[in-house]
Design a protein around this motif. Sequence first.
Motif, PDB file in Angstrom:
ATOM      1  N   VAL A   1       0.840  -1.203   0.000  1.00  0.00           N
ATOM      2  CA  VAL A   1       0.000   0.000   0.000  1.00  0.00           C
ATOM      3  C   VAL A   1       0.873   1.250   0.000  1.00  0.00           C
ATOM      4  O   VAL A   1       0.635   2.201  -0.765  1.00  0.00           O
ATOM      5  CB  VAL A   1      -0.959  -0.019   1.208  1.00  0.00           C
ATOM      6  N   ARG A   2       1.904   1.256   0.848  1.00  0.00           N
ATOM      7  CA  ARG A   2       2.784   2.427   0.920  1.00  0.00           C
ATOM      8  C   ARG A   2       3.513   2.656  -0.395  1.00  0.00           C
ATOM      9  O   ARG A   2       3.646   3.795  -0.873  1.00  0.00           O
ATOM     10  CB  ARG A   2       3.794   2.243   2.063  1.00  0.00           C
ATOM     11  N   CYS A   3       3.982   1.572  -0.998  1.00  0.00           N
ATOM     12  CA  CYS A   3       4.706   1.683  -2.270  1.00  0.00           C
ATOM     13  C   CYS A   3       3.791   2.196  -3.384  1.00  0.00           C
ATOM     14  O   CYS A   3       4.178   3.089  -4.160  1.00  0.00           O
ATOM     15  CB  CYS A   3       5.286   0.323  -2.630  1.00  0.00           C
ATOM     16  N   ILE A   4       2.575   1.652  -3.458  1.00  0.00           N
ATOM     17  CA  ILE A   4       1.619   2.055  -4.505  1.00  0.00           C
ATOM     18  C   ILE A   4       1.196   3.507  -4.309  1.00  0.00           C
ATOM     19  O   ILE A   4       1.089   4.273  -5.283  1.00  0.00           O
ATOM     20  CB  ILE A   4       0.403   1.108  -4.512  1.00  0.00           C
ATOM     21  N   LYS A   5       0.951   3.919  -3.074  1.00  0.00           N
ATOM     22  CA  LYS A   5       0.572   5.312  -2.799  1.00  0.00           C
ATOM     23  C   LYS A   5       1.682   6.270  -3.213  1.00  0.00           C
ATOM     24  O   LYS A   5       1.429   7.335  -3.787  1.00  0.00           O
ATOM     25  CB  LYS A   5       0.249   5.484  -1.312  1.00  0.00           C
ATOM     26  N   ASN A   6       2.913   5.878  -2.915  1.00  0.00           N
ATOM     27  CA  ASN A   6       4.057   6.729  -3.294  1.00  0.00           C
ATOM     28  C   ASN A   6       4.154   6.850  -4.814  1.00  0.00           C
ATOM     29  O   ASN A   6       4.349   7.954  -5.356  1.00  0.00           O
ATOM     30  CB  ASN A   6       5.345   6.134  -2.722  1.00  0.00           C
ATOM     31  N   TYR A   7       3.991   5.727  -5.516  1.00  0.00           N
ATOM     32  CA  TYR A   7       4.066   5.737  -6.977  1.00  0.00           C
ATOM     33  C   TYR A   7       2.933   6.581  -7.571  1.00  0.00           C
ATOM     34  O   TYR A   7       3.171   7.400  -8.486  1.00  0.00           O
ATOM     35  CB  TYR A   7       3.976   4.301  -7.485  1.00  0.00           C
TER      36      TYR A   7
ATOM     37  N   ASN B   1       8.941  -2.870  -8.683  1.00  0.00           N
ATOM     38  CA  ASN B   1       9.431  -4.112  -9.293  1.00  0.00           C
ATOM     39  C   ASN B   1      10.015  -5.057  -8.251  1.00  0.00           C
ATOM     40  O   ASN B   1       9.821  -6.274  -8.317  1.00  0.00           O
ATOM     41  CB  ASN B   1      10.486  -3.801 -10.355  1.00  0.00           C
ATOM     42  N   LEU B   2      10.721  -4.483  -7.287  1.00  0.00           N
ATOM     43  CA  LEU B   2      11.405  -5.291  -6.278  1.00  0.00           C
ATOM     44  C   LEU B   2      10.423  -6.122  -5.458  1.00  0.00           C
ATOM     45  O   LEU B   2      10.657  -7.305  -5.197  1.00  0.00           O
ATOM     46  CB  LEU B   2      12.230  -4.385  -5.358  1.00  0.00           C
ATOM     47  N   ILE B   3       9.330  -5.501  -5.026  1.00  0.00           N
ATOM     48  CA  ILE B   3       8.378  -6.225  -4.173  1.00  0.00           C
ATOM     49  C   ILE B   3       7.188  -6.770  -4.969  1.00  0.00           C
ATOM     50  O   ILE B   3       6.248  -7.320  -4.389  1.00  0.00           O
ATOM     51  CB  ILE B   3       7.871  -5.333  -3.021  1.00  0.00           C
ATOM     52  N   ASP B   4       7.228  -6.591  -6.302  1.00  0.00           N
ATOM     53  CA  ASP B   4       6.157  -7.084  -7.180  1.00  0.00           C
ATOM     54  C   ASP B   4       4.803  -6.489  -6.773  1.00  0.00           C
ATOM     55  O   ASP B   4       3.806  -7.203  -6.646  1.00  0.00           O
ATOM     56  CB  ASP B   4       6.106  -8.612  -7.130  1.00  0.00           C
ATOM     57  N   ALA B   5       4.793  -5.180  -6.606  1.00  0.00           N
ATOM     58  CA  ALA B   5       3.566  -4.500  -6.187  1.00  0.00           C
ATOM     59  C   ALA B   5       2.542  -4.397  -7.305  1.00  0.00           C
ATOM     60  O   ALA B   5       1.360  -4.122  -7.048  1.00  0.00           O
ATOM     61  CB  ALA B   5       3.896  -3.094  -5.669  1.00  0.00           C
ATOM     62  N   TRP B   6       2.971  -4.641  -8.549  1.00  0.00           N
ATOM     63  CA  TRP B   6       2.043  -4.534  -9.676  1.00  0.00           C
ATOM     64  C   TRP B   6       0.897  -5.547  -9.551  1.00  0.00           C
ATOM     65  O   TRP B   6      -0.206  -5.304 -10.023  1.00  0.00           O
ATOM     66  CB  TRP B   6       2.784  -4.769 -10.997  1.00  0.00           C
ATOM     67  N   ASP B   7       1.183  -6.684  -8.930  1.00  0.00           N
ATOM     68  CA  ASP B   7       0.170  -7.749  -8.813  1.00  0.00           C
ATOM     69  C   ASP B   7      -0.539  -7.746  -7.466  1.00  0.00           C
ATOM     70  O   ASP B   7      -1.169  -8.745  -7.087  1.00  0.00           O
ATOM     71  CB  ASP B   7       0.829  -9.120  -9.019  1.00  0.00           C
ATOM     72  N   TYR B   8      -0.445  -6.644  -6.737  1.00  0.00           N
ATOM     73  CA  TYR B   8      -1.024  -6.598  -5.384  1.00  0.00           C
ATOM     74  C   TYR B   8      -2.534  -6.874  -5.409  1.00  0.00           C
ATOM     75  O   TYR B   8      -3.041  -7.702  -4.645  1.00  0.00           O
ATOM     76  CB  TYR B   8      -0.748  -5.235  -4.751  1.00  0.00           C
ATOM     77  N   GLU B   9      -3.256  -6.200  -6.306  1.00  0.00           N
ATOM     78  CA  GLU B   9      -4.705  -6.390  -6.386  1.00  0.00           C
ATOM     79  C   GLU B   9      -5.053  -7.829  -6.779  1.00  0.00           C
ATOM     80  O   GLU B   9      -5.989  -8.431  -6.245  1.00  0.00           O
ATOM     81  CB  GLU B   9      -5.314  -5.410  -7.404  1.00  0.00           C
TER      82      GLU B   9
ATOM     83  N   LEU C   1      -1.828 -12.392   5.215  1.00  0.00           N
ATOM     84  CA  LEU C   1      -1.152 -12.961   4.047  1.00  0.00           C
ATOM     85  C   LEU C   1      -0.964 -11.961   2.910  1.00  0.00           C
ATOM     86  O   LEU C   1       0.021 -12.051   2.171  1.00  0.00           O
ATOM     87  CB  LEU C   1      -1.929 -14.183   3.537  1.00  0.00           C
ATOM     88  N   ILE C   2      -1.909 -11.008   2.753  1.00  0.00           N
ATOM     89  CA  ILE C   2      -1.789 -10.077   1.614  1.00  0.00           C
ATOM     90  C   ILE C   2      -0.579  -9.156   1.756  1.00  0.00           C
ATOM     91  O   ILE C   2      -0.115  -8.584   0.773  1.00  0.00           O
ATOM     92  CB  ILE C   2      -3.069  -9.228   1.415  1.00  0.00           C
ATOM     93  N   ASN C   3      -0.053  -9.053   2.969  1.00  0.00           N
ATOM     94  CA  ASN C   3       1.161  -8.239   3.180  1.00  0.00           C
ATOM     95  C   ASN C   3       2.412  -8.985   2.734  1.00  0.00           C
ATOM     96  O   ASN C   3       3.488  -8.405   2.639  1.00  0.00           O
ATOM     97  CB  ASN C   3       1.279  -7.866   4.662  1.00  0.00           C
TER      98      ASN C   3
END
Length: 633
Positions: A95-101, A128-136, A172-174
């Motif tokens: 969430v923090r990474c996506i909000k920043n982006y 890219n590092l934490i693969d946040a693109w697939d969070y949803e 788990l989602i974290n």
Amino acid sequence: MNLLSINNLSKSYGTKILFNKISFGINYGEKLALVAKNGSGKTTLFKILKGIEIADEGEAIFRKDITVGFLDQNFTFDESLSIQQLIDTADNKFVRCIKNYDEIIRLSETDSSDHLADRMEAALNEMNLIDAWDYEKNILEILTRLEIKDTSQIIRTISGGQKKRVALALTLINRPNLLVMDEPTNHLDIDMIEWLENYLQDSSLSILLVTHDRYFLDEVCDKIIEIDNHELYEYKGNFDYYLEKKAEREQIKNSEIDKAKNLYRKEVVWVRKMPKARGTKSKSRVDAFYEIEKKAKQKRIEKKIELTVKMERMGSKIVELHRITKKFPSRVILSDPFTYTFIPGEKIGLVGKNGTGKTTLLNIIQGKEKLDTGKVQLGDTIVFGYYSQAGMHINYDKRIIEIVRDIAEHIPLANGTSLSASHLLTRFNFPPNVQFSYAHTLSGGEKRRLFLLTVLMKNPNFLILDEPTNDLDIVTLQTLEDFLEEFKGCVLIVSHDRYFIDRLVDHTFVLEGDGSIKDYPGNYTEYRTWKGNQKNEPIPSLEKEITKLNIKNKENTFLETTNKKLSYKTQRELDELEIEIPKLEKQKKELELQLTSDIKDYSQIKELSDEAARINNLLDRKSTRWLEIQEET
């Protein structure tokens, strides 16, 4: 790479020591299970790791650059929020990474500076590092797997089991580097537990968990740590290996205590006779004496819990279910009329997904839930012992001994003797110094053990156990299993603990949510194997109502000594036939009696005639097969 280090950690409450100078660590990819008796400090240790409790001494150190996810046994939410709101307001690295982006993208519409470009590059690298693109996508997959379909539901309106699944989803989602989980399988159905096993087997996850589920432990963990008598022991291997090495350790310790006692008896005579003037050798011997005395006065390790209570006499009529059905406005429990006759000594497992009606069926059998159609008939001698998920409804401000004495001052045992309330508590691992404590001071597992004691005190002959393994430690579970194996009455068990149910049950009632109950002649694992391998085949046996003990008591009925040893598969088939054929004969006689009675309803006559024809055909086939097997011997 070490993720967590526990160094010389100690914790006590007053005179009660939980653990003393324990040390262990968790490395990257390592999966540890923590086992201990109830009240030994498992949950307290987790609270220390979360920073809720403070240790008396020692330290717990997490690696700074990792994410830790905690799943508590008892969790709290803002009850006014919806499930979706809880997900949206979760504070995690994604969430923090996506909000920043998203913030940088918004700023880039009006700012083209090099500084913002550098921030954009750093944000992209982190995404890219934490693969946040697939969070949803990951959230949707976990919610789907945990059967959380309607995320608009308000937390206060959902059940305890649903809250557990929400808590698990939020953990788990974290996608934490280290998962710390306290009884993660409680309130989950077996399908979800099997999915969770597969999820946690991911080699990138490091895990510390408390669980009583021995199959789950074996599937997930590669190391077991145990808190026993305030100390910590490590075992690298599965649950069977742990049991073997624990038994060896206890045997060695008991042997050392016995040797110390023998030596102590000799040395104490010398110490008492020794003159006051002591040389160097005498002083050294005296110092050694005190060490021997300390060891000699330790208690031998014994199995403390003894489940031995009297069972009320059971008559020939137990419980009969006659064409029962049950529906609620929002769901169907039984649409297909269900008929079953319990017989003495049966141990039946009841399995099904959450919401299929397992607890409702238990209440129907006890007469606590009204039926839509059909009837339940109880034998005159039946005494139910109901161990419910909800636990005891008592005043926890009472002392433990008072709770037991309110039921009975003296409790009859199976061997004809009786025990006082205090002695019975001692057998259930509540020693005299604990019995006058208030019930609210007990741990969750100790409260469940006290509940089990109060159920057995009523001398039931028909035990109904609804998730009995929740919160019980492994020692208590093993003792309960031993007791139930020898129990002569009926047992009906609802449990997500596959090890527990596999060990005990003769056959399994399966509620698959389609309004019917399937009666499978075997335990849960055998049912799952059949379901996986023979999806298009009929269930081998619809009912299994006559035990092998009863069969042996019938002379000249399908029991002849075989001279040739049969294969395992054929012998199993023969055993099943020797159970099924007498049952079918009994059903045939009952149908013939009904058909000769004064029935005027044509549709009912047709229904009975069709059923009689089906039973006759089945009986012919079973009898023919039995004769074929006999000719093979």
